[in-house]
Design an enzyme around this catalytic site. Sequence first.
Site, PDB file in Angstrom:
ATOM      1  N   GLY A 160       1.644   0.524  -5.069  1.00  0.00           N
ATOM      2  CA  GLY A 160       0.450  -0.314  -4.914  1.00  0.00           C
ATOM      3  C   GLY A 160      -0.826   0.513  -4.965  1.00  0.00           C
ATOM      4  O   GLY A 160      -1.773   0.176  -5.685  1.00  0.00           O
TER       5      GLY A 160
ATOM      6  N   HIS B 166      22.539   6.556   0.832  1.00  0.00           N
ATOM      7  CA  HIS B 166      22.248   7.987   0.822  1.00  0.00           C
ATOM      8  C   HIS B 166      23.340   8.690   1.626  1.00  0.00           C
ATOM      9  O   HIS B 166      23.732   8.210   2.687  1.00  0.00           O
ATOM     10  CB  HIS B 166      20.870   8.223   1.439  1.00  0.00           C
ATOM     11  CG  HIS B 166      20.342   9.601   1.236  1.00  0.00           C
ATOM     12  ND1 HIS B 166      20.901  10.704   1.842  1.00  0.00           N
ATOM     13  CD2 HIS B 166      19.303  10.064   0.488  1.00  0.00           C
ATOM     14  CE1 HIS B 166      20.222  11.780   1.468  1.00  0.00           C
ATOM     15  NE2 HIS B 166      19.248  11.423   0.654  1.00  0.00           N
TER      16      HIS B 166
ATOM     17  N   LEU C 148       9.867   8.359  -6.017  1.00  0.00           N
ATOM     18  CA  LEU C 148       8.432   8.612  -5.828  1.00  0.00           C
ATOM     19  C   LEU C 148       7.783   8.659  -7.200  1.00  0.00           C
ATOM     20  O   LEU C 148       6.663   8.185  -7.405  1.00  0.00           O
ATOM     21  CB  LEU C 148       8.216   9.946  -5.102  1.00  0.00           C
ATOM     22  CG  LEU C 148       8.619  10.009  -3.634  1.00  0.00           C
ATOM     23  CD1 LEU C 148       8.278  11.382  -3.059  1.00  0.00           C
ATOM     24  CD2 LEU C 148       7.943   8.926  -2.806  1.00  0.00           C
TER      25      LEU C 148
ATOM     26  N   ALA D  43       0.828  -1.206   0.000  1.00  0.00           N
ATOM     27  CA  ALA D  43       0.000   0.000   0.000  1.00  0.00           C
ATOM     28  C   ALA D  43       0.858   1.250   0.000  1.00  0.00           C
ATOM     29  O   ALA D  43       0.490   2.275   0.562  1.00  0.00           O
ATOM     30  CB  ALA D  43      -0.934  -0.010   1.206  1.00  0.00           C
ATOM     31  N   GLY D  44       2.047   1.169  -0.625  1.00  0.00           N
ATOM     32  CA  GLY D  44       2.863   2.367  -0.833  1.00  0.00           C
ATOM     33  C   GLY D  44       2.349   3.101  -2.068  1.00  0.00           C
ATOM     34  O   GLY D  44       1.251   2.819  -2.566  1.00  0.00           O
TER      35      GLY D  44
ATOM     36  N   GLU E 107      17.878  14.986   0.961  1.00  0.00           N
ATOM     37  CA  GLU E 107      18.709  15.746   0.033  1.00  0.00           C
ATOM     38  C   GLU E 107      18.192  17.181  -0.126  1.00  0.00           C
ATOM     39  O   GLU E 107      18.912  18.073  -0.570  1.00  0.00           O
ATOM     40  CB  GLU E 107      18.691  15.028  -1.315  1.00  0.00           C
ATOM     41  CG  GLU E 107      19.798  15.428  -2.235  1.00  0.00           C
ATOM     42  CD  GLU E 107      19.924  14.432  -3.380  1.00  0.00           C
ATOM     43  OE1 GLU E 107      20.004  13.221  -3.120  1.00  0.00           O
ATOM     44  OE2 GLU E 107      19.932  14.873  -4.537  1.00  0.00           O
TER      45      GLU E 107
ATOM     46  N   LEU F 233      16.938   9.557   7.822  1.00  0.00           N
ATOM     47  CA  LEU F 233      17.344  10.406   6.714  1.00  0.00           C
ATOM     48  C   LEU F 233      17.314  11.900   7.007  1.00  0.00           C
ATOM     49  O   LEU F 233      16.365  12.416   7.578  1.00  0.00           O
ATOM     50  CB  LEU F 233      16.421  10.133   5.528  1.00  0.00           C
ATOM     51  CG  LEU F 233      16.969  10.616   4.196  1.00  0.00           C
ATOM     52  CD1 LEU F 233      18.149   9.764   3.770  1.00  0.00           C
ATOM     53  CD2 LEU F 233      15.900  10.578   3.137  1.00  0.00           C
TER      54      LEU F 233
ATOM     55  N   HIS G 134      19.884   2.929   1.679  1.00  0.00           N
ATOM     56  CA  HIS G 134      18.698   3.719   1.365  1.00  0.00           C
ATOM     57  C   HIS G 134      17.765   3.113   0.339  1.00  0.00           C
ATOM     58  O   HIS G 134      16.558   3.075   0.523  1.00  0.00           O
ATOM     59  CB  HIS G 134      19.169   5.088   0.880  1.00  0.00           C
ATOM     60  CG  HIS G 134      18.072   6.072   0.651  1.00  0.00           C
ATOM     61  ND1 HIS G 134      17.187   6.423   1.639  1.00  0.00           N
ATOM     62  CD2 HIS G 134      17.720   6.793  -0.455  1.00  0.00           C
ATOM     63  CE1 HIS G 134      16.322   7.321   1.158  1.00  0.00           C
ATOM     64  NE2 HIS G 134      16.628   7.551  -0.105  1.00  0.00           N
TER      65      HIS G 134
HETATM   66  C1  LIG Z   1      13.414   8.052   4.440  1.00  0.00           C
HETATM   67  C2  LIG Z   1      13.194   7.979   2.958  1.00  0.00           C
HETATM   68  C3  LIG Z   1      13.045   9.154   2.229  1.00  0.00           C
HETATM   69  C4  LIG Z   1      12.840   9.094   0.855  1.00  0.00           C
HETATM   70  N1  LIG Z   1      12.689  10.263   0.156  1.00  0.00           N
HETATM   71  C5  LIG Z   1      12.414  10.216  -1.170  1.00  0.00           C
HETATM   72  C6  LIG Z   1      12.151  11.413  -1.904  1.00  0.00           C
HETATM   73  O1  LIG Z   1      12.128  12.513  -1.372  1.00  0.00           O
HETATM   74  N2  LIG Z   1      11.905  11.300  -3.228  1.00  0.00           N
HETATM   75  C7  LIG Z   1      11.896  10.105  -3.868  1.00  0.00           C
HETATM   76  O2  LIG Z   1      11.662  10.066  -5.072  1.00  0.00           O
HETATM   77  N3  LIG Z   1      12.125   8.949  -3.187  1.00  0.00           N
HETATM   78  C8  LIG Z   1      12.368   8.977  -1.865  1.00  0.00           C
HETATM   79  N4  LIG Z   1      12.590   7.810  -1.184  1.00  0.00           N
HETATM   80  C9  LIG Z   1      12.397   6.534  -1.864  1.00  0.00           C
HETATM   81  C10 LIG Z   1      10.913   6.270  -2.025  1.00  0.00           C
HETATM   82  O3  LIG Z   1      10.221   6.769  -0.921  1.00  0.00           O
HETATM   83  C11 LIG Z   1      10.593   4.784  -2.144  1.00  0.00           C
HETATM   84  O4  LIG Z   1      11.440   4.160  -3.055  1.00  0.00           O
HETATM   85  C12 LIG Z   1       9.152   4.605  -2.628  1.00  0.00           C
HETATM   86  O5  LIG Z   1       8.277   5.363  -1.822  1.00  0.00           O
HETATM   87  C13 LIG Z   1       8.768   3.143  -2.588  1.00  0.00           C
HETATM   88  O6  LIG Z   1       7.394   3.024  -2.814  1.00  0.00           O
HETATM   89  P1  LIG Z   1       6.743   1.585  -2.962  1.00  0.00           P
HETATM   90  O7  LIG Z   1       5.295   1.818  -3.200  1.00  0.00           O
HETATM   91  O8  LIG Z   1       7.496   0.810  -3.952  1.00  0.00           O
HETATM   92  O9  LIG Z   1       6.991   0.865  -1.542  1.00  0.00           O
HETATM   93  P2  LIG Z   1       6.652   1.255  -0.028  1.00  0.00           P
HETATM   94  O10 LIG Z   1       6.100   2.609   0.120  1.00  0.00           O
HETATM   95  O11 LIG Z   1       7.852   0.899   0.756  1.00  0.00           O
HETATM   96  O12 LIG Z   1       5.486   0.257   0.348  1.00  0.00           O
HETATM   97  C14 LIG Z   1       5.671  -1.144   0.469  1.00  0.00           C
HETATM   98  C15 LIG Z   1       4.361  -1.776   0.849  1.00  0.00           C
HETATM   99  O13 LIG Z   1       4.482  -3.187   0.769  1.00  0.00           O
HETATM  100  C16 LIG Z   1       3.870  -3.770   1.876  1.00  0.00           C
HETATM  101  N5  LIG Z   1       4.482  -5.090   2.094  1.00  0.00           N
HETATM  102  C17 LIG Z   1       5.790  -5.437   2.009  1.00  0.00           C
HETATM  103  N6  LIG Z   1       5.940  -6.754   2.268  1.00  0.00           N
HETATM  104  C18 LIG Z   1       4.710  -7.241   2.510  1.00  0.00           C
HETATM  105  C19 LIG Z   1       4.213  -8.521   2.842  1.00  0.00           C
HETATM  106  N7  LIG Z   1       5.004  -9.587   3.012  1.00  0.00           N
HETATM  107  N8  LIG Z   1       2.874  -8.655   3.013  1.00  0.00           N
HETATM  108  C20 LIG Z   1       2.038  -7.603   2.886  1.00  0.00           C
HETATM  109  N9  LIG Z   1       2.461  -6.370   2.584  1.00  0.00           N
HETATM  110  C21 LIG Z   1       3.779  -6.199   2.391  1.00  0.00           C
HETATM  111  C22 LIG Z   1       4.095  -2.789   3.005  1.00  0.00           C
HETATM  112  O14 LIG Z   1       3.161  -2.987   4.035  1.00  0.00           O
HETATM  113  C23 LIG Z   1       3.887  -1.472   2.265  1.00  0.00           C
HETATM  114  O15 LIG Z   1       2.526  -1.151   2.232  1.00  0.00           O
HETATM  115  C24 LIG Z   1      12.800   7.847   0.195  1.00  0.00           C
HETATM  116  C25 LIG Z   1      12.945   6.680   0.929  1.00  0.00           C
HETATM  117  C26 LIG Z   1      13.169   6.749   2.292  1.00  0.00           C
HETATM  118  C27 LIG Z   1      13.373   5.442   3.031  1.00  0.00           C
END
Ligand SMILES: Cc1cc2nc3c(=O)[nH]c(=O)nc-3n(C[C@H](O)[C@H](O)[C@H](O)COP(=O)(O)OP(=O)(O)OC[C@H]3O[C@@H](n4cnc5c(N)ncnc54)[C@H](O)[C@@H]3O)c2cc1C
Length: 594
Positions: free
Chosen positions: A34, A256, A414, A30-31, A269, A266, A366
């Site tokens: 998703g 990072h 993002l 749910a990031g 940046e 973090l 990171h």
């Molecule tokens: C502190 C920080 C700051 C950042 N700042 C930036 C920024 O300013 N700009 C930028 O572009 N990027 C940034 N990034 C990177 C970016 O945030 C991430 O790469 C991006 O948000 C990932 O999104 P996602 O939807 O792929 O995963 P996520 O948002 O990590 O979501 C993963 C999801 O998967 C679910 N999940 C995982 N495993 C399971 C399982 N076994 N069963 C059920 N659910 C599961 C979790 O519950 C969650 O809902 C940052 C990252 C961090 C850590």
Amino acid sequence: MTIKDPETIHDVEGVPVHNVHRHDVVIIGAGLAGMRAAVEASDEFDVAVISKVFPTRSHSGAAQGGIAASLANEEEDHWEWHMFDTVKGSDYLGDQDVIETLVKEAPVVVREFEHFGAPFSRTSEGRIAQRLFGGHTKDFGRGGPVLRACYGVDRTGHVLLHTLYEVCVRNQVRFYSEFHALSLIIEDGECRGVVAWDIVNGGVHVFHAKTVMFGTGGYGKVFKITSNALANTGDGLGMVLRAGLPLEDMEFVQFHPTGLYLQGILVSEAARGEGGHLINGKGERFMEKYAPDKMELAPRDLVSRSIQTEINEGRGINGEAYVYIDLRHLGKEKIMHQLPQIHELAWKFLHVDCVTDPIPIQPTGHYSMGGIPTDIDGRVLLDGKQIPVKGFYAGGECACVSVHGANRLGTNSLLEASLFGRRCGKSIIRYLRENREFSDLPADAAVEAIKMVKRLLSSDGDEKIGKIREDLQVMMTGKCGIFRNEKQLGDLKKELRKLEERYANVRLDDKSETFNTDLLEALELGNMLEFSELIVEGAYARKESRGAHSRTDFPDRDDGEWLKHTLAWKKDGKISFDYKPVTITRFQPKERKY
Ligand SMILES: Cc1cc2nc3c(=O)[nH]c(=O)nc-3n(C[C@H](O)[C@H](O)[C@H](O)COP(=O)(O)OP(=O)(O)OC[C@H]3O[C@@H](n4cnc5c(N)ncnc54)[C@H](O)[C@@H]3O)c2cc1C
């Protein structure tokens, strides 16, 4: 046993399967990836989202700095410039056809967020505000940094994630919150669902689906110092490997430059984008030596290596393993207005008031550039190259499409998660219009997952999960971190095998089924051990330095031999490799200077 009827409780190997749920689309994660896919697909189909944490606690919500798009709201910008920066930032390993899609669709995706109601920061004319970020330049790098990162103060991920959650609720997306996905159901090259554990009540659930999408995020937790949330354990990658599918470019891990000293949390940046300086123990702005043009706004791989070099050569603050990021000259008003969260984090975790004192920082694990190989429409590739697994999609940090190549630029993630989440949603709709029926669930769909849970719940060895995880994190940071070499990687390969043996001999103290965090941590550690070997083996095999993969014994990039993507499988504990070419369209590889 049979698990054909929904709503029936079944018994598999003595463990009850509490429920069988059916949805057209089942999304794990749910990031931003998703939920953006869910928003898209729920316009037409029945969508469920499974997440092990409450949706708005996903790691996307921790993103601070911004999301890239060449909106040109504050000064001239073009998608070609964004493309050039991304290709160069990737050290020419990014696939240029997908990068072109990323940068061309970026403005559309950001404006859609605005229409969904995302509260971006604004210019004085009321447009979306944009700030500087590392590696983003004007005029193919000839004209200095450019304002390209759209932001909501220093809480950009938070505002985007909450906006998407609200749209999902409006679109009646069904959330299964606090369910931990265990395994994929793949039969005859087609994905038919997933098996998950109900964290709150205990018990195995089967999710029968016409399409499955993974947006399971990154795996920073394999490192000791990391900016990542506790949940970032790369479960999706473990599940994919166990299903016999490959992973791509796993050796490329981003550190990072600026994590709070010893905490890893973090310092975005954005702090350098707004004008922060990096200072070593001699009081020097040391980036002058490493990137005289771009200084602190050079790309992350370069800045992290520079900081680590200063530390390794004894020029950390008081000779310790940290340097400073100095924001004092920005003044209280700018800090409190543009970087309030950074001010709060430095205060809460280090008791440093960055208005009056510099913040101690060190590089922090990171982001994972590698992941599940997909095509431009988010379809997961069975052979890593061309053949899609029917009905299976992946997007965001768990996937490798590959827009970041060997090194990701800040704010491109993002963007990738939202943009390829959206593309997954569109591609799922196209698939479902053609494939309206559910395929049968195989009778043994849940057996492997149940065996795994049963083994852990009845385990009575003498190893502790927490200790093995700690050892893994320390070893990975020490021997497969910013700098790598053959000797250390070779040692690490053997050490990881030993950790796997120790894992087979664990003991869980909590044997209950309800909210058993011991069990969850054991499942997560199992996944981390599964794919860490691929990071190390990939790094061992790649005898060059490119982007975030820096080999002290092979310091140069070697395009003749290594301008190619790594594909790796793990079957019966054995790792095998294949490689595929990089797609190059507009920009021929050349030396990367900043
Ligand atoms: C502190 C920080 C700051 C950042 N700042 C930036 C920024 O300013 N700009 C930028 O572009 N990027 C940034 N990034 C990177 C970016 O945030 C991430 O790469 C991006 O948000 C990932 O999104 P996602 O939807 O792929 O995963 P996520 O948002 O990590 O979501 C993963 C999801 O998967 C679910 N999940 C995982 N495993 C399971 C399982 N076994 N069963 C059920 N659910 C599961 C979790 O519950 C969650 O809902 C940052 C990252 C961090 C850590």
